[in-house]
Design an enzyme around this catalytic site. Structure first.
Site, PDB file in Angstrom:
ATOM      1  N   SER A  43      71.448  29.125  48.253  1.00  0.00           N
ATOM      2  CA  SER A  43      70.428  29.201  47.210  1.00  0.00           C
ATOM      3  C   SER A  43      69.376  28.106  47.293  1.00  0.00           C
ATOM      4  O   SER A  43      68.315  28.208  46.682  1.00  0.00           O
ATOM      5  CB  SER A  43      71.083  29.169  45.825  1.00  0.00           C
ATOM      6  OG  SER A  43      71.665  27.901  45.574  1.00  0.00           O
ATOM      7  N   LYS A 120      70.575  22.736  41.993  1.00  0.00           N
ATOM      8  CA  LYS A 120      69.281  23.410  41.962  1.00  0.00           C
ATOM      9  C   LYS A 120      68.176  22.359  41.835  1.00  0.00           C
ATOM     10  O   LYS A 120      68.438  21.169  41.653  1.00  0.00           O
ATOM     11  CB  LYS A 120      69.183  24.370  40.768  1.00  0.00           C
ATOM     12  CG  LYS A 120      70.313  25.387  40.641  1.00  0.00           C
ATOM     13  CD  LYS A 120      70.250  26.478  41.686  1.00  0.00           C
ATOM     14  CE  LYS A 120      71.403  27.472  41.507  1.00  0.00           C
ATOM     15  NZ  LYS A 120      71.440  28.495  42.584  1.00  0.00           N
TER      16      LYS A 120
END
Length: 279
Positions: A43, A120
């Protein structure tokens, strides 16, 4: 004979003490300073690759209950949550010696529902509005410009211990073929630039306007079309808005990176990623 047995017994006791002390010191070090983290998914490509091993700087934002490690070992039936260890620090979304994260920081945080560790990039600060329009992020109504930078190329093959295959923008690709993703350099309002990848049009490229609540943050993965992040509500499979107290620390540098099924397979280590700065 008795003296010999007593000496042997003392040696065993001392060995056990040494092991216990070492574990306690390691636990304190991990709780207060740095926590190891191994990247399991794609990701955050190309900033972070599957198999990157890094230490998370816990001193960057101070401490909360999330600073204590969760011990999750399903194979052995062990599931000790950080709240079970440091629950006395939980409450009112606060931190001890708290520091404010900056937009663009790559951060490890605890998922607000599952308690699992996620990594993230911080996109939205408290009070911001965030929206995706045709794969471009808008912060407080202003576009975060993207400059095309060619393609990100990787080999189509199983990656990491879970054996996940990457998604490609050039259609179905057989094992051993080149898997492509469009690459761009995105610049955030504070001047931080980083690489983002695009696979193709999908629902998460076009969203409504998110207003980040006070004391919360909005996160996105750099591999925009392959990231469960703040664009998806927690109840769906995303993370929603992340409370301040759920931040664990900032990722500053990759220590080493394994392209194999285990980080112990040293012959698969990527020579170009030793001590690579996370930007």
């Amino acid at each position: 004979m008795a003296a010999k047995e007593e000496t042997s017994g003392n040696a065993i006791v001392e060995t056990i003490k040494t092991i216990v002390y070492a574990l306690l010191i390691a636990g304190v070090f991990r709780t207060l300073f740095f926590q190891p983290f191994w990247i399991p998914s794609g990701s955050m490509k190309e900033t972070l690759l599957v198999g990157d091993f890094l230490f998370v700087n816990k001193m960057a934002y101070g401490y909360s209950y999330a600073s204590c490690p969760s011990i999750i070992m399903p194979r052995f039936g062990i599931n000790v949550d950080a709240k079970n260890i440091c629950g006395f620090l939980d409450g009112e979304n606060t931190r001890i010696l708290g520091g404010e994260p900056e937009r663009g920081d790559v951060i490890v945080f605890r998922h607000p529902v599952s308690g699992r560790d996620y990594i993230k990039r911080l996109i939205g600060l408290p009070g911001d509005t965030v929206q995706m329009r045709n794969s471009i992020v808008y912060i407080n109504g202003e576009e975060a410009p993207q400059e095309p930078a060619g393609n990100f190329v990787e080999v189509m093959e199983p990656q990491g211990p879970e054996g996940r295959r990457p998604r490609c923008s050039n259609g179905p690709v057989g094992d051993g073929g080149d898997c492509l993703k469009a690459r761009a350099i995105e610049t955030l309002p504070n001047g931080v630039s980083h690489t983002v990848l695009d696979i193709g049009p999908q629902a998460s490229d076009r969203t409504g306007v998110y207003t980040v609540p006070e004391g919360h943050y909005f996160f996105m993965g750099d591999n925009r079309d392959n990231s469960a992040d703040s664009r998806l509500a927690r109840q769906v499979r995303g993370v929603g808005f992340v409370p301040y107290e759920n931040l664990i620390g900032r990722a500053d540098r990759v220590m080493f990176s394994s392209a194999g099924r285990s980080m112990l397979f040293f012959w698969t280590w990527r020579s170009d990623r030793f001590f690579k700065r996370v930007e």
